[in-house]
Design a protein around this motif. Structure first.
Motif, mmCIF file in Angstrom:
data_model
loop_
_atom_site.group_PDB
_atom_site.id
_atom_site.type_symbol
_atom_site.label_atom_id
_atom_site.label_comp_id
_atom_site.label_asym_id
_atom_site.label_seq_id
_atom_site.Cartn_x
_atom_site.Cartn_y
_atom_site.Cartn_z
ATOM 1 N N ASP A 31 -28.226 114.843 4.805
ATOM 2 C CA ASP A 31 -28.689 114.096 5.976
ATOM 3 C C ASP A 31 -29.765 113.086 5.615
ATOM 4 O O ASP A 31 -30.614 112.765 6.410
ATOM 5 C CB ASP A 31 -29.165 115.037 7.071
ATOM 6 N N GLN A 32 -29.672 112.595 4.396
ATOM 7 C CA GLN A 32 -30.631 111.576 4.011
ATOM 8 C C GLN A 32 -30.494 110.326 4.870
ATOM 9 O O GLN A 32 -31.488 109.719 5.224
ATOM 10 C CB GLN A 32 -30.418 111.219 2.548
ATOM 11 N N GLU A 33 -29.263 109.973 5.186
ATOM 12 C CA GLU A 33 -29.075 108.763 5.994
ATOM 13 C C GLU A 33 -29.776 108.945 7.333
ATOM 14 O O GLU A 33 -30.411 108.046 7.849
ATOM 15 C CB GLU A 33 -27.585 108.480 6.217
ATOM 16 N N ARG A 34 -29.650 110.140 7.872
ATOM 17 C CA ARG A 34 -30.347 110.408 9.126
ATOM 18 C C ARG A 34 -31.843 110.392 8.908
ATOM 19 O O ARG A 34 -32.598 109.936 9.732
ATOM 20 C CB ARG A 34 -29.967 111.787 9.655
ATOM 21 N N ALA A 35 -32.236 110.932 7.757
ATOM 22 C CA ALA A 35 -33.665 110.989 7.477
ATOM 23 C C ALA A 35 -34.241 109.588 7.427
ATOM 24 O O ALA A 35 -35.365 109.362 7.837
ATOM 25 C CB ALA A 35 -33.897 111.715 6.161
ATOM 26 N N ILE A 36 -33.422 108.665 6.944
ATOM 27 C CA ILE A 36 -33.903 107.300 6.879
ATOM 28 C C ILE A 36 -34.091 106.761 8.295
ATOM 29 O O ILE A 36 -35.060 106.104 8.612
ATOM 30 C CB ILE A 36 -32.918 106.430 6.074
ATOM 31 N N ALA A 37 -33.148 107.095 9.162
ATOM 32 C CA ALA A 37 -33.267 106.647 10.532
ATOM 33 C C ALA A 37 -34.443 107.319 11.234
ATOM 34 O O ALA A 37 -35.161 106.698 11.995
ATOM 35 C CB ALA A 37 -31.979 106.929 11.280
#
Lengths: 333, 333, 321
Positions: A31-37
């Protein structure tokens, strides 16, 4: 704050054959992409989090919500005042002081908020009226939750013919003209009574919460965590109460709190039309009955006080509702 | 995977742990004013197989093949239309409420979506311990201890009991889901695409973990997935599904080396292999899987089959043994 | 081969609650004309953000803070919005993983392709529509005239991705950026789409930047490949070279950890450690905490991407210093 980075995993092993600490402790996040968001706090800040139940944590989260806590305090003061003060002052609200009609507010301690056209004490009437308004608002919403919540949950959880039947029933309720029902019931039961008002509002207004509840249940019952609970052997009752309901509550609570303030306003409107509690018993609604007269006279305070009370109460309830909704979400730390 | 399996011939199944016979699942499509059934989605259309104790059976297929429906029907998360399934000789589909409750202790499921499969409003301890609670195993304190142990077994820290799912990464959540499935010490675990939502490096961690657990706890797996390389890695035997039917069933190595059904052949030939020097003859199938509402007559695969004849449209091929231990449903296999 | 697109020291940051995420942190990448270049990485490696930075399609909280993207002789980063719009969809097109969300549900696919054509070419709607039908036929959709009149929801996933490709290629772009174009598709449909992309490449001569997590797809499609980790390219080489002799420990670990068809392993290799928190990337080499080698200097300095062995094989690792 929604997404928290993965926790650092130590060398925890279960003593499995052929699985060294390195192999089991490996973690990477998907969920890194989410973490970026939406990144969250550092995992370490959570390391010392005590182990508490869901509801205790919810209370803690609520209390961290300053606006909601403030609103709850205000609401508490209003409720306590509405319950306690009229007991002490007795029938002060209906004593007509003929010598002092339209006494302006803040002139004397005897009538702090002045008096109305009959010389009745405005403060006493406001507090007494709060009882009616809050009672109607809260009881009718409880009715919404019982009827709408119950039927919606049943329809959404079990689906099939039950769902169909309940939804058609809802359509009938929605298409009923509210005012006509009020007038008809009032006529049939021989006069305006508070219980009639509450029952009619509850019986005709639950459909919004009912539909919301149904929609929530329809979506949630297909969720994999619900399937998992079923696979574990959890009963329908447990699945509904522990798995679906807590996840369904957020929009229901918002709708219910909006409902309370809406109903208080509705009662006011009914009072204005003469279909709610009759004088001398005050409600915020019937206190506003002659508002257009007062508004154009020198006695605007007779509008301003009940209107302000109404707005503050409605606002406080909505803010408390928002606070509860957020508090029920564990992602809000 | 485990030693005992390698000895046993994988298709000579005596005293299978799970036996599924002629499983059919139709989802009715309702339409019209009276919500009558206008058509059926034939998700699973006559599926039979057995899984021996300690074995891993891979069930592979593309979306719409019915593989997940098979998995969920066996657990009775969705009711079967017809057919029968036995767990160690006990009928699953005919089981009464109490018997089903017992069977559910012995069959557990792991889901694909590490986000949707954990209740966001329950702590990790509650999630993993739910099965124990529902089946009345141990005191609250004992359950906590078991939960901590389970978390360690899957490579997480026992202290994470009090945290909520959102605090974990995808791979960690999948471990939590595995711990939940293990809690009741099941004999059979149905893993429904357990790694397809994970990143490549996490995928290998979870696959290794599943193998370790199989050895440690004597588990039998029904491993449902769409990735042939992943299925091959974990499975002893592989069943290939297409449009509601098993088209080929064979020991893993045999299936990969010498597929007999044209669909299996095509499937294997088009899987991208991370080796640029490899030049293969690909059989790129034209068209797409037909709608399961209206499958083709005769052989379900004939509309995309490179070798189909008129005969295939008339007579449906049965799943027959084409070589020792290898079954294929093709007239020309 | 001349260079079509040259990314120089690209930095893209996202301002988020809690700090700044360096999603792309100094990427250098060259895409020769007509080449297919793979950009590989796991979720959060920054591969998609790199693509969106080239297109300048970042979310509001994202900003390109440094670097250049040279397209022919123009730097896309400094280009006025209008000129960028002219390039987008015309000279550089993009297709996405989920074709359903990229198509407008209330217009027919024919109209949507026609509009895409008309945005960049001065033709009337009928000419645009004719082009659309022509494109649909090219991407292998049978009965293209009828399909052009259908809405996205009437098409299957594979069909929608074909429509997206038709739309992207309708203006004959020089560069096609494909962000996980087959990830949402089934294997047999993926094979169709990959085959289609290979064929169309021959026909249109577009270069392709293929973003994917699937090393199998890379091996099948790409001339060269760049591997991303934590916002940086850690290794870059021709596809054959990279798969034959990966040099960066991350690439090595990645290649070793995938199950291979027909080569069942006793135990799968595993990369230890965890991907760094995007808000707290360690100093030096971001892969160091998971690295089995942990070369000296890697705890302090970020290793530069330098030639190793041949001029075309670039690696960012201190162990080769």
């Amino acid at each position: 704050m929604a997404q928290v980075p993965p926790l650092p995993i130590g060398g925890a092993t279960g003593g499995l054959p052929g699985a060294g600490p390195g192999q089991l402790s490996v973690e990477t996040t998907v969920d890194q992409e989410r973490a970026i968001a939406q990144p969250g706090v550092k995992a370490d800040e959570l390391a010392g989090a005590p182990e508490l139940g869901f509801w205790k944590l919810a209370v803690i989260r609520f209390l961290h919500h300053r606006v909601a806590t403030g609103a709850l305090l205000i609401l508490g003061v209003i409720v306590v005042a509405a319950v306690v003060v009229p007991i002490i002052t007795g029938n002060l609200y209906s004593i007509q002081d003929y010598r002092h009609p339209y006494k302006a507010p803040f002139q004397s301690f005897q009538h702090l908020l002045g008096t109305d056209e009959l010389g009745q004490d405005e403060l006493a009437r406001l507090l007494r009226g709060a009882r009616v308004s809050l009672m109607v608002g809260i009881l009718a919403v409880v009715g919404y939750l019982i009827i709408g919540g119950g039927l919606g949950a049943l329809a959404g959880y079990y689906g099939g013919w039950l769902d169909n039947a309940l939804m058609r029933f809802t359509d009938i309720i929605i298409s009923m003209p509210f005012l006509l029902v009020v007038i008809a019931v009032t006529a049939a039961t021989g006069g305006v009574r508070l219980s009639t008002v509450i029952i009619v509002i509850a019986a005709t207004g639950w459909f919004e919460i009912g539909r919301l509840m149904r929609a929530q249940f329809l979506v949630l019952r297909e969720q994999e965590f619900v399937q998992a609970a079923r696979a574990l052997g959890a009963s329908n009752t447990r699945i509904i109460l522990r798995h679906i309901l807590p996840n369904a509550l957020a929009p229901i609570i918002v709708s219910a709190t909006l409902g309370v303030s809406g109903i208080i306003l509705l009662e006011a409107a009914l009072g204005f039309l003469g279909y709610s509690i009759p004088p001398p018993e005050p409600s915020w609604g019937n206190m506003l009955q002659n508002f257009e007269e007062y508004l154009l006279s020198d006695h605007t305070y007779l509008v301003i006080f009940p209107a302000t009370a109404l707005v503050i109460t409605a606002l406080a309830i909505n803010l408390v509702g928002d606070g509860i909704r957020d508090a029920l979400d564990p992602r809000q730390r | 995977m485990s030693k005992q399996k390698q000895k046993a011939h994988p298709t000579v199944v005596n005293g299978a742990l799970l036996k599924v016979q002629d499983l059919v699942k139709f989802f009715p499509i309702k339409g019209g004013l009276l919500q009558t059934t206008v058509a059926n989605v034939k998700a699973v259309d006559g599926v039979s197989f057995e899984i021996k104790k300690g074995e891993t059976l891979g069930l592979i297929g593309e979306s719409g093949s019915g593989k997940s429906t098979v998995a969920r029907t066996i657990l009775r998360l969705i009711p079967p239309t017809s057919g029968e399934a036995w767990l160690e000789g006990r009928s699953i589909f005919k089981a009464k409420k109490k018997e089903l409750h017992e069977i559910r202790r012995e069959v557990q499921i792991i889901f694909q979506d590490p986000y949707g499969s954990l209740n966001p409003r329950m702590s990790v301890g509650e999630i993993v311990g739910e099965g124990l609670l529902v089946h009345g195993i141990g005191s609250a304190h004992e359950r906590d201890k078991i939960v901590s142990e389970l978390l360690e077994v899957v490579g997480l820290r026992g202290q994470y009991r009090g945290r909520f799912p959102h605090e974990f990464s995808g791979g960690q959540r999948q471990r939590i889901g595995i711990a939940r499935a293990l809690a009741l010490r099941p004999k059979l675990i149905i893993a429904d695409e357990p790694v397809s939502a994970l990143d490549v490096s996490i995928q290998s961690q979870i696959l290794n973990l599943l193998e370790d657990l199989q050895n440690e706890f004597d588990l039998t797996y029904l491993f449902v997935a769409h990735n042939m390389a992943v299925v091959e890695q974990v499975s002893d035997r592989i069943a290939v599904m297409y449009l509601g039917k098993i088209v080929e069933l064979a020991p893993a190595e045999q299936l990969l080396r010498g597929p007999r059904h044209p669909y299996t052949k095509a499937l294997i030939s088009v899987i991208p292999i991370p080796d640029p020097t490899l030049r293969r003859d690909q059989t790129v199938l034209s068209g797409e899987m037909p709608s399961p509402t209206n499958p083709p007559s005769g052989c379900h695969f004939r509309t995309r089959c490179p070798i189909a004849t008129d005969y295939c449209a008339e007579v449906e091929p049965a799943l027959r043994e084409v070589s020792k231990g290898q079954f294929a449903a093709c007239h020309y296999a | 081969m001349s260079d079509l697109l040259r990314i120089e020291d690209l930095h893209t940051q996202f301002h988020v609650h809690g700090g700044t995420v360096k999603a792309v942190d100094g990427v250098n990448l060259t895409i020769p004309a007509r080449a297919t270049v793979g950009l590989v990485g796991e979720s959060g490696s920054g591969k998609s953000i790199t693509a969106l930075s080239i297109m300048r399609l970042l979310e509001k909280n994202g900003r390109i803070t440094q670097g250049h993207v040279w397209f022919h002789d123009r730097d896309l980063i400094g280009l006025p919005d209008e000129e960028m719009q002219d390039i987008r969809g015309n000279d550089i097109s993009m297709i996405f993983q989920e074709p359903m969300t990229a198509l407008n549900p209330v217009f027919t696919v024919g109209d949507q392709i026609a509009e895409a054509v008309r945005l960049h070419q001065k033709v009337d709607h009928q000419a645009g529509l004719n082009r659309a039908i022509e494109m649909l036929r090219l991407v292998g959709i049978s009965d293209p005239k009828r399909r052009a009149g259908q809405y996205p929801h009437e098409l299957s996933g594979g069909m929608r991705q074909r429509v997206m490709i038709a739309m992207a290629l309708s203006t004959s772009p020089e560069l096609l950026i494909a962000d996980e174009p087959t990830t949402a598709l089934d294997v047999t449909i993926q094979a169709q789409i990959l085959k289609l992309m290979r064929n169309l490449k021959g026909e249109f001569g577009s270069a392709i930047l293929l973003i994917t997590h699937d090393l199998g797809v890379v091996a099948e499609m790409c001339d060269s490949v760049a591997v991303m980790y934590a916002g940086r390219i850690v290794e870059q080489a021709t596809t054959e070279e990279l798969f034959a002799s990966p040099k960066h420990p991350y690439t090595q670990g990645l290649l070793a950890s995938i199950p291979r068809l027909g080569k069942k392993q006793e135990r799968l290799h595993v990369i230890t450690g965890s991907v760094p928190n995007p808000l707290a990337v360690p100093p030096g080499c971001a892969f160091r905490p998971r690295c089995p080698i942990k070369a000296p200097r890697s705890d302090r300095d970020i290793p530069p991407l330098t030639a190793n062995g041949s001029a075309e094989h670039l690696v960012a690792c201190w162990q080769y210093e």
